[in-house]
Design a protein around this motif. Structure first.
Motif, PDB file in Angstrom:
ATOM      1  N   GLN A 262      43.615  65.804 -21.005  1.00 49.03           N
ATOM      2  CA  GLN A 262      42.973  64.799 -21.835  1.00 49.03           C
ATOM      3  C   GLN A 262      43.782  64.525 -23.102  1.00 49.03           C
ATOM      4  N   MET A 263      44.334  65.581 -23.704  1.00 49.81           N
ATOM      5  CA  MET A 263      45.130  65.405 -24.920  1.00 49.81           C
ATOM      6  C   MET A 263      46.433  64.663 -24.639  1.00 49.81           C
ATOM      7  N   ALA A 264      46.972  64.819 -23.423  1.00 45.26           N
ATOM      8  CA  ALA A 264      48.260  64.196 -23.084  1.00 45.26           C
ATOM      9  C   ALA A 264      48.122  62.746 -22.652  1.00 45.26           C
ATOM     10  N   GLU A 265      46.889  62.250 -22.485  1.00 45.43           N
ATOM     11  CA  GLU A 265      46.696  60.874 -22.022  1.00 45.43           C
ATOM     12  C   GLU A 265      47.354  59.835 -22.927  1.00 45.43           C
ATOM     13  N   PRO A 266      47.306  59.971 -24.271  1.00 46.94           N
ATOM     14  CA  PRO A 266      47.979  58.958 -25.106  1.00 46.94           C
ATOM     15  C   PRO A 266      49.489  58.881 -24.885  1.00 46.94           C
ATOM     16  N   LEU A 267      50.077  59.945 -24.339  1.00 47.97           N
ATOM     17  CA  LEU A 267      51.523  59.937 -24.097  1.00 47.97           C
ATOM     18  C   LEU A 267      51.903  59.136 -22.855  1.00 47.97           C
ATOM     19  N   GLN A 268      50.929  58.918 -21.954  1.00 50.33           N
ATOM     20  CA  GLN A 268      51.242  58.317 -20.662  1.00 50.33           C
ATOM     21  C   GLN A 268      51.796  56.909 -20.792  1.00 50.33           C
ATOM     22  N   GLU A 269      51.404  56.190 -21.834  1.00 50.60           N
ATOM     23  CA  GLU A 269      51.835  54.800 -21.958  1.00 50.60           C
ATOM     24  C   GLU A 269      53.325  54.673 -22.281  1.00 50.60           C
ATOM     25  N   SER A 270      53.886  55.638 -23.012  1.00 54.33           N
ATOM     26  CA  SER A 270      55.270  55.510 -23.481  1.00 54.33           C
ATOM     27  C   SER A 270      56.218  56.545 -22.912  1.00 54.33           C
ATOM     28  N   LYS A 288      43.259  80.469 -27.278  1.00 58.21           N
ATOM     29  CA  LYS A 288      42.990  79.168 -26.658  1.00 58.21           C
ATOM     30  C   LYS A 288      42.898  78.077 -27.726  1.00 58.21           C
ATOM     31  N   TYR A 289      42.118  78.329 -28.776  1.00 54.95           N
ATOM     32  CA  TYR A 289      41.989  77.334 -29.834  1.00 54.95           C
ATOM     33  C   TYR A 289      43.312  77.154 -30.578  1.00 54.95           C
ATOM     34  N   GLY A 290      44.055  78.256 -30.745  1.00 55.72           N
ATOM     35  CA  GLY A 290      45.339  78.146 -31.430  1.00 55.72           C
ATOM     36  C   GLY A 290      46.327  77.286 -30.673  1.00 55.72           C
ATOM     37  N   LEU A 291      46.443  77.499 -29.364  1.00 55.09           N
ATOM     38  CA  LEU A 291      47.365  76.703 -28.549  1.00 55.09           C
ATOM     39  C   LEU A 291      46.946  75.235 -28.509  1.00 55.09           C
ATOM     40  N   ILE A 292      45.636  74.989 -28.430  1.00 50.36           N
ATOM     41  CA  ILE A 292      45.156  73.601 -28.439  1.00 50.36           C
ATOM     42  C   ILE A 292      45.495  72.927 -29.764  1.00 50.36           C
ATOM     43  N   GLY A 293      45.334  73.662 -30.869  1.00 48.56           N
ATOM     44  CA  GLY A 293      45.678  73.094 -32.168  1.00 48.56           C
ATOM     45  C   GLY A 293      47.159  72.812 -32.296  1.00 48.56           C
ATOM     46  N   ILE A 294      47.991  73.739 -31.814  1.00 51.24           N
ATOM     47  CA  ILE A 294      49.436  73.522 -31.854  1.00 51.24           C
ATOM     48  C   ILE A 294      49.824  72.318 -31.008  1.00 51.24           C
ATOM     49  N   LEU A 295      49.218  72.205 -29.821  1.00 50.72           N
ATOM     50  CA  LEU A 295      49.530  71.075 -28.950  1.00 50.72           C
ATOM     51  C   LEU A 295      49.108  69.758 -29.593  1.00 50.72           C
ATOM     52  N   ARG A 296      47.991  69.750 -30.292  1.00 47.71           N
ATOM     53  CA  ARG A 296      47.545  68.535 -30.967  1.00 47.71           C
ATOM     54  C   ARG A 296      48.562  68.094 -32.022  1.00 47.71           C
ATOM     55  N   GLU A 297      49.066  69.048 -32.785  1.00 47.57           N
ATOM     56  CA  GLU A 297      50.083  68.721 -33.783  1.00 47.57           C
ATOM     57  C   GLU A 297      51.369  68.224 -33.116  1.00 47.57           C
ATOM     58  N   ALA A 298      51.791  68.887 -32.032  1.00 42.97           N
ATOM     59  CA  ALA A 298      53.028  68.492 -31.353  1.00 42.97           C
ATOM     60  C   ALA A 298      52.918  67.090 -30.771  1.00 42.97           C
ATOM     61  N   ILE A 299      51.780  66.782 -30.134  1.00 39.01           N
ATOM     62  CA  ILE A 299      51.594  65.447 -29.560  1.00 39.01           C
ATOM     63  C   ILE A 299      51.577  64.392 -30.651  1.00 39.01           C
ATOM     64  N   ASN A 301      53.157  64.536 -33.499  1.00 41.21           N
ATOM     65  CA  ASN A 301      54.544  64.346 -33.935  1.00 41.21           C
ATOM     66  C   ASN A 301      55.340  63.508 -32.945  1.00 41.21           C
ATOM     67  N   ILE A 302      55.128  63.752 -31.650  1.00 39.37           N
ATOM     68  CA  ILE A 302      55.848  62.993 -30.621  1.00 39.37           C
ATOM     69  C   ILE A 302      55.493  61.513 -30.697  1.00 39.37           C
ATOM     70  N   LEU A 303      54.194  61.227 -30.859  1.00 39.82           N
ATOM     71  CA  LEU A 303      53.761  59.835 -30.916  1.00 39.82           C
ATOM     72  C   LEU A 303      54.306  59.129 -32.149  1.00 39.82           C
ATOM     73  N   ASP A 309      62.088  59.558 -23.765  1.00 41.61           N
ATOM     74  CA  ASP A 309      61.285  58.950 -22.704  1.00 41.61           C
ATOM     75  C   ASP A 309      60.536  59.955 -21.828  1.00 41.61           C
ATOM     76  N   THR A 310      60.734  61.244 -22.048  1.00 41.98           N
ATOM     77  CA  THR A 310      60.125  62.259 -21.186  1.00 41.98           C
ATOM     78  C   THR A 310      59.530  63.372 -22.044  1.00 41.98           C
ATOM     79  N   VAL A 311      58.365  63.865 -21.637  1.00 47.05           N
ATOM     80  CA  VAL A 311      57.702  64.952 -22.354  1.00 47.05           C
ATOM     81  C   VAL A 311      57.285  66.022 -21.356  1.00 47.05           C
ATOM     82  N   LEU A 312      57.626  67.266 -21.657  1.00 46.89           N
ATOM     83  CA  LEU A 312      57.206  68.414 -20.859  1.00 46.89           C
ATOM     84  C   LEU A 312      56.232  69.241 -21.682  1.00 46.89           C
ATOM     85  N   ILE A 313      55.064  69.524 -21.093  1.00 39.52           N
ATOM     86  CA  ILE A 313      54.066  70.393 -21.718  1.00 39.52           C
ATOM     87  C   ILE A 313      53.774  71.520 -20.743  1.00 39.52           C
ATOM     88  N   SER A 314      54.036  72.742 -21.157  1.00 44.60           N
ATOM     89  CA  SER A 314      53.885  73.901 -20.274  1.00 44.60           C
ATOM     90  C   SER A 314      53.145  75.011 -21.013  1.00 44.60           C
TER      91      SER A 314
END
Length: 383
Positions: A262-270, A288-299, A301-303, A309-314
């Motif tokens: 769900q968090m990665a959906e905004p990345l799908q357009e670009s 779990k909450y820490g990783l979700i918070g870090i991912l939110r910040e990373a996404i 920044n990417i946006l 043109d490519t994003v890997l989330i693992s």
């Protein structure tokens, strides 16, 4: 195997035909030639092409056809060489080498004419050769049909195996999808229960605590005051238990993989997004909450900054630690050479990266931020 058996049968006709014309050691040379004819075409059997290039196989075929044509042409000048024609016609017909068949027909008619005019060849030898040629035609047709049927059977078997694997994969995907739906429904139900407890029971207990507090303020006399204090303590314990239960239910209702998708959906357009989440459901709440918070910040920044043109989330769980990688980069190597290494807008690191580092330190983990081949955040949290 069928062709080898056919050649063995036809070689019997050839040997018998030569024995009707030649005697003693004179028969050895034509027999050697017949063996060479039989072996030469077998040289091209597809099963013997292991480690052979296509060019080498073409050269081999040319050599074999030249040999067959030479034998057919020799029979024009030496009519007794038609004794090898059962094998020769079989190979030429199987190879569909029409020029060689035309030369063989000329040699056959020439031998027939010389036999009728000068009686050069025994009639019986000519009859055996003719019977051998007719048998060669029938054997070649039979063998071609068998080989075609074998190819069809092999293709049907391969198609059946491919279909079986496809169905097995689809069945596995359906089972996984069903399991995911069951898990999602369970998590949604847990979330609903937690919300119901929070909204109903929690609010009721809060109101009761306020009422007891008001009664304590009014009734100062004993033993009523002590009794009311005991009731408030019981209500406080009940409220704390309910809070803990609600938090547990709410934390367990978070689907990490679904949240990441769900968090990665905004990345799908670009971007072309690759997701990989493999972690057990009992991941600690703070991780779990820490990783979700870090991912939110990373996404975020990417946006805002990324020009890739490519994003890997693992997010992976290992025996001793949890690992998260967020990497945005250019997929094509040629494009990477044209762009700056980071592929990001210029500027100093903002508060987002600082928040990421603080979150990782709070979990007792380590973070590595790299700007080689795109922007890459590597987080490791020990268990």
């Amino acid at each position: 195997m069928e062709r080898a058996i056919d050649k063995f049968i036809l070689f019997g006709f050839v040997a018998y035909a030569f024995s009707l014309y030649l005697e003693g050691t004179d028969i050895l040379l034509p027999l050697y030639i017949s063996v060479a004819i039989a072996a030469a075409e077998l040289w091209l059997i597809p099963g013997w092409k292991t480690n052979r290039s296509e060019r080498e196989m073409k050269i081999r075929k040319i050599i074999v056809l030249v040999l067959l044509d030479a034998v057919a042409a020799t029979a024009i000048f030496f009519p007794w060489m038609i004794g090898a024609f059962p094998l020769l016609v079989y190979d030429l017909l199987y190879s569909k080498h029409w020029p060689g068949l035309a030369v063989s027909a000329i040699a056959y008619l020439n031998a027939l004419n010389r036999m009728a005019a000068k009686d050069v060849l025994p009639v019986w030898m000519f009859a055996v050769v003719t019977a051998g040629i007719l048998l060669a035609l029938w054997l070649c047709r039979k063998t071609v049909r068998i080989l075609q049927d074998e190819k069809k059977i092999k293709k049907l078997r391969d198609d059946d195996e491919e279909q079986r694997q496809t169905l097995s994969l689809q069945n596995s995907q359906l089972i996984e999808a069903k399991d995911a739906e069951v898990i999602t429904a369970q998590l949604a139900e847990r979330n609903r229960i937690a919300r119901e407890i929070h909204d109903n029971v929690g609010h009721t207990l809060s109101r009761a605590l306020l009422q007891v507090g008001a009664l304590l303020a009014i009734h100062k006399e004993e033993p009523v005051h002590s009794e009311l204090a005991g009731v408030r303590e019981t209500l406080d314990n009940a409220m704390n238990s309910i809070r803990a239960s609600v938090h547990d239910l709410h934390d367990s209702s978070i689907d990490l993989a679904g949240t990441v998708r769900q968090m990665a959906e905004p990345l799908q357009e670009s971007f072309h997004v690759t997701l990989e989440v493999d972690a057990s459901a009992d991941m600690p709440r703070e991780v779990k909450y820490g990783l979700i918070g870090i991912l939110r910040e990373a996404i975020s920044n990417i946006l805002r900054h990324s020009r890739n043109d490519t994003v890997l989330i693992s997010i992976l769980e290992h025996p001793g630690f949890y690992q998260m990688v967020v990497h945005d980069y250019l997929a094509e190597e040629a494009d990477r050479k044209k762009q700056p290494v980071t592929g990001r807008d210029s500027g100093t690191p903002g508060i987002g990266l600082t928040n990421i580092e603080n979150r990782v330190r709070a979990m007792g983990g380590t973070v590595s931020i790299s700007e080689e081949s795109g922007f890459r955040i590597f987080v490791s949290v020990p268990k």
